[in-house]
Write a protein that holds these residues in place. Structure first.
Motif, PDB file in Angstrom:
ATOM      1  N   ALA A 113       0.914  -1.262  -0.032  1.00 49.93           N
ATOM      2  CA  ALA A 113       0.005  -0.080   0.090  1.00 49.93           C
ATOM      3  C   ALA A 113       0.774   1.303   0.153  1.00 49.93           C
ATOM      4  N   ALA A 114       1.880   1.173   0.525  1.00 51.99           N
ATOM      5  CA  ALA A 114       2.907   2.394   0.855  1.00 51.99           C
ATOM      6  C   ALA A 114       3.406   2.686  -0.286  1.00 51.99           C
ATOM      7  N   ILE A 115       4.083   1.338  -1.169  1.00 52.42           N
ATOM      8  CA  ILE A 115       4.964   1.510  -2.191  1.00 52.42           C
ATOM      9  C   ILE A 115       3.934   1.932  -3.378  1.00 52.42           C
ATOM     10  N   ALA A 116       2.874   1.719  -3.369  1.00 52.00           N
ATOM     11  CA  ALA A 116       1.493   2.077  -4.483  1.00 52.00           C
ATOM     12  C   ALA A 116       1.400   3.494  -4.552  1.00 52.00           C
ATOM     13  N   GLU A 117       1.709   4.256  -3.431  1.00 47.10           N
ATOM     14  CA  GLU A 117       1.597   5.972  -3.467  1.00 47.10           C
ATOM     15  C   GLU A 117       3.052   6.480  -3.804  1.00 47.10           C
ATOM     16  N   GLN A 118       4.303   5.612  -3.994  1.00 46.03           N
ATOM     17  CA  GLN A 118       5.493   6.247  -4.490  1.00 46.03           C
ATOM     18  C   GLN A 118       5.517   7.028  -5.809  1.00 46.03           C
ATOM     19  N   GLU A 119       6.063   7.660  -6.155  1.00 48.41           N
ATOM     20  CA  GLU A 119       6.491   8.377  -7.611  1.00 48.41           C
ATOM     21  C   GLU A 119       7.331   7.404  -8.256  1.00 48.41           C
ATOM     22  N   VAL A 120       8.404   7.088  -7.752  1.00 52.19           N
ATOM     23  CA  VAL A 120       9.407   6.085  -8.404  1.00 52.19           C
ATOM     24  C   VAL A 120       9.972   5.344  -7.289  1.00 52.19           C
ATOM     25  N   LEU A 121      10.185   3.919  -7.847  1.00 52.72           N
ATOM     26  CA  LEU A 121      10.841   2.825  -7.009  1.00 52.72           C
ATOM     27  C   LEU A 121      11.609   2.261  -7.927  1.00 52.72           C
ATOM     28  N   VAL A 122      13.061   1.974  -7.554  1.00 51.04           N
ATOM     29  CA  VAL A 122      13.952   1.459  -8.429  1.00 51.04           C
ATOM     30  C   VAL A 122      14.283  -0.035  -7.982  1.00 51.04           C
ATOM     31  N   SER A 123      14.506  -0.011  -6.677  1.00 52.63           N
ATOM     32  CA  SER A 123      14.667  -1.377  -6.079  1.00 52.63           C
ATOM     33  C   SER A 123      14.014  -1.701  -4.892  1.00 52.63           C
ATOM     34  N   LEU A 124      13.515  -2.967  -4.777  1.00 50.36           N
ATOM     35  CA  LEU A 124      12.862  -3.202  -3.488  1.00 50.36           C
ATOM     36  C   LEU A 124      13.642  -4.787  -3.232  1.00 50.36           C
ATOM     37  N   GLN A 125      14.208  -4.567  -2.069  1.00 47.67           N
ATOM     38  CA  GLN A 125      14.768  -5.980  -1.532  1.00 47.67           C
ATOM     39  C   GLN A 125      14.016  -6.223  -0.061  1.00 47.67           C
ATOM     40  N   PHE A 126      13.454  -7.385  -0.128  1.00 46.13           N
ATOM     41  CA  PHE A 126      12.595  -7.618   1.036  1.00 46.13           C
ATOM     42  C   PHE A 126      12.592  -9.079   1.208  1.00 46.13           C
ATOM     43  N   ARG A 127      13.812  -9.559   2.079  1.00 48.44           N
ATOM     44  CA  ARG A 127      14.149 -10.933   2.288  1.00 48.44           C
ATOM     45  C   ARG A 127      13.763 -11.292   3.628  1.00 48.44           C
ATOM     46  N   HIS A 128      13.718 -12.761   3.760  1.00 53.51           N
ATOM     47  CA  HIS A 128      13.330 -13.173   5.271  1.00 53.51           C
ATOM     48  C   HIS A 128      12.112 -12.775   5.878  1.00 53.51           C
ATOM     49  N   HIS A 129      11.161 -12.481   5.302  1.00 54.98           N
ATOM     50  CA  HIS A 129      10.029 -11.884   5.709  1.00 54.98           C
ATOM     51  C   HIS A 129       8.925 -12.937   5.843  1.00 54.98           C
ATOM     52  N   HIS A 130       8.938 -14.069   5.482  1.00 52.67           N
ATOM     53  CA  HIS A 130       7.856 -15.281   5.515  1.00 52.67           C
ATOM     54  C   HIS A 130       6.629 -14.681   4.796  1.00 52.67           C
ATOM     55  N   VAL A 131       7.075 -13.990   3.658  1.00 49.86           N
ATOM     56  CA  VAL A 131       5.752 -13.550   2.705  1.00 49.86           C
ATOM     57  C   VAL A 131       5.422 -14.819   1.899  1.00 49.86           C
ATOM     58  N   GLY A 132       4.082 -14.810   1.894  1.00 46.52           N
ATOM     59  CA  GLY A 132       3.452 -16.090   0.984  1.00 46.52           C
ATOM     60  C   GLY A 132       2.868 -15.478  -0.440  1.00 46.52           C
ATOM     61  N   ASP A 133       2.051 -16.268  -0.966  1.00 41.37           N
ATOM     62  CA  ASP A 133       1.425 -15.926  -2.264  1.00 41.37           C
ATOM     63  C   ASP A 133       0.773 -14.809  -2.060  1.00 41.37           C
ATOM     64  N   ALA A 134      -0.152 -14.682  -0.988  1.00 39.87           N
ATOM     65  CA  ALA A 134      -0.924 -13.428  -0.841  1.00 39.87           C
ATOM     66  C   ALA A 134      -0.311 -12.259  -0.930  1.00 39.87           C
ATOM     67  N   GLY A 135       0.793 -12.343  -0.051  1.00 39.22           N
ATOM     68  CA  GLY A 135       1.671 -10.834   0.134  1.00 39.22           C
ATOM     69  C   GLY A 135       2.380 -10.429  -1.018  1.00 39.22           C
ATOM     70  N   ALA A 136       2.974 -11.516  -1.946  1.00 40.31           N
ATOM     71  CA  ALA A 136       3.752 -11.268  -3.076  1.00 40.31           C
ATOM     72  C   ALA A 136       2.641 -10.918  -4.213  1.00 40.31           C
ATOM     73  N   ALA A 137       1.565 -11.418  -3.958  1.00 45.49           N
ATOM     74  CA  ALA A 137       0.408 -10.750  -5.265  1.00 45.49           C
ATOM     75  C   ALA A 137       0.100  -9.231  -4.759  1.00 45.49           C
ATOM     76  N   ALA A 138       0.074  -8.973  -3.436  1.00 49.75           N
ATOM     77  CA  ALA A 138      -0.200  -7.437  -3.090  1.00 49.75           C
ATOM     78  C   ALA A 138       1.103  -6.520  -3.620  1.00 49.75           C
ATOM     79  N   LEU A 139       2.223  -7.259  -3.115  1.00 48.32           N
ATOM     80  CA  LEU A 139       3.472  -6.256  -3.897  1.00 48.32           C
ATOM     81  C   LEU A 139       3.467  -6.383  -5.403  1.00 48.32           C
ATOM     82  N   ALA A 140       3.062  -7.463  -6.177  1.00 47.33           N
ATOM     83  CA  ALA A 140       3.121  -7.581  -7.574  1.00 47.33           C
ATOM     84  C   ALA A 140       2.187  -6.258  -8.142  1.00 47.33           C
TER      85      ALA A 140
END
Length: 118
Positions: free
Chosen positions: A70-97
């Motif tokens: 939700a926070a990323i969707a409001e950004q103007e520009v994003l060049v790199s997102l590194q979000f490791r070791h956070h136990h993100v599953g399919d639902a979280g990955a879909a939201a990020l996508a």
């Protein structure tokens, strides 16, 4: 005087699991603190967001990934997102996508390694 403190009082028994968890949180950062750092970066509009901050047994999961999305969707520009070791599953990955879709032309690095996607 084994098992006694400097004042001669008996020490509390050692909770090895709690000590290990505290040590990992000190080393990696507590999951909530790692998520808050990422949210602050996203709200400031930082172009690079790198959060490795959780122990392998912990993480913010799908709920945290959705908050970050939700926070990323409001950004103007994003060049790199590194979000490791956070136990993100399919639902979280879909939201990020979904959130990253608008950043696709400029996004150069996406690292969601060591999560639970797929």
């Amino acid at each position: 005087m084994q098992g006694r403190g400097a004042a001669g009082r008996r020490r509390a028994p050692i909770d090895r699991a709690a000590r290990k968890e505290k040590s990992q949180n000190d080393q990696w950062g507590a999951p909530a603190a790692a998520l808050e750092r990422a949210l602050v970066k996203a709200r400031r509009g930082e172009r690079l967001i790198a959060v490795y901050g959780c122990a392998p047994e912990a993480g913010v999961g799908d709920d945290g990934a959705s908050k970050l999305a939700a926070a990323i969707a409001e950004q103007e520009v994003l060049v790199s997102l590194q979000f490791r070791h956070h136990h993100v599953g399919d639902a979280g990955a879909a939201a990020l996508a979904d959130a990253l879709g608008r950043h696709r032309p400029k996004l150069r690095r996406l690292d969601l390694g060591n999560n639970r996607i797929g």
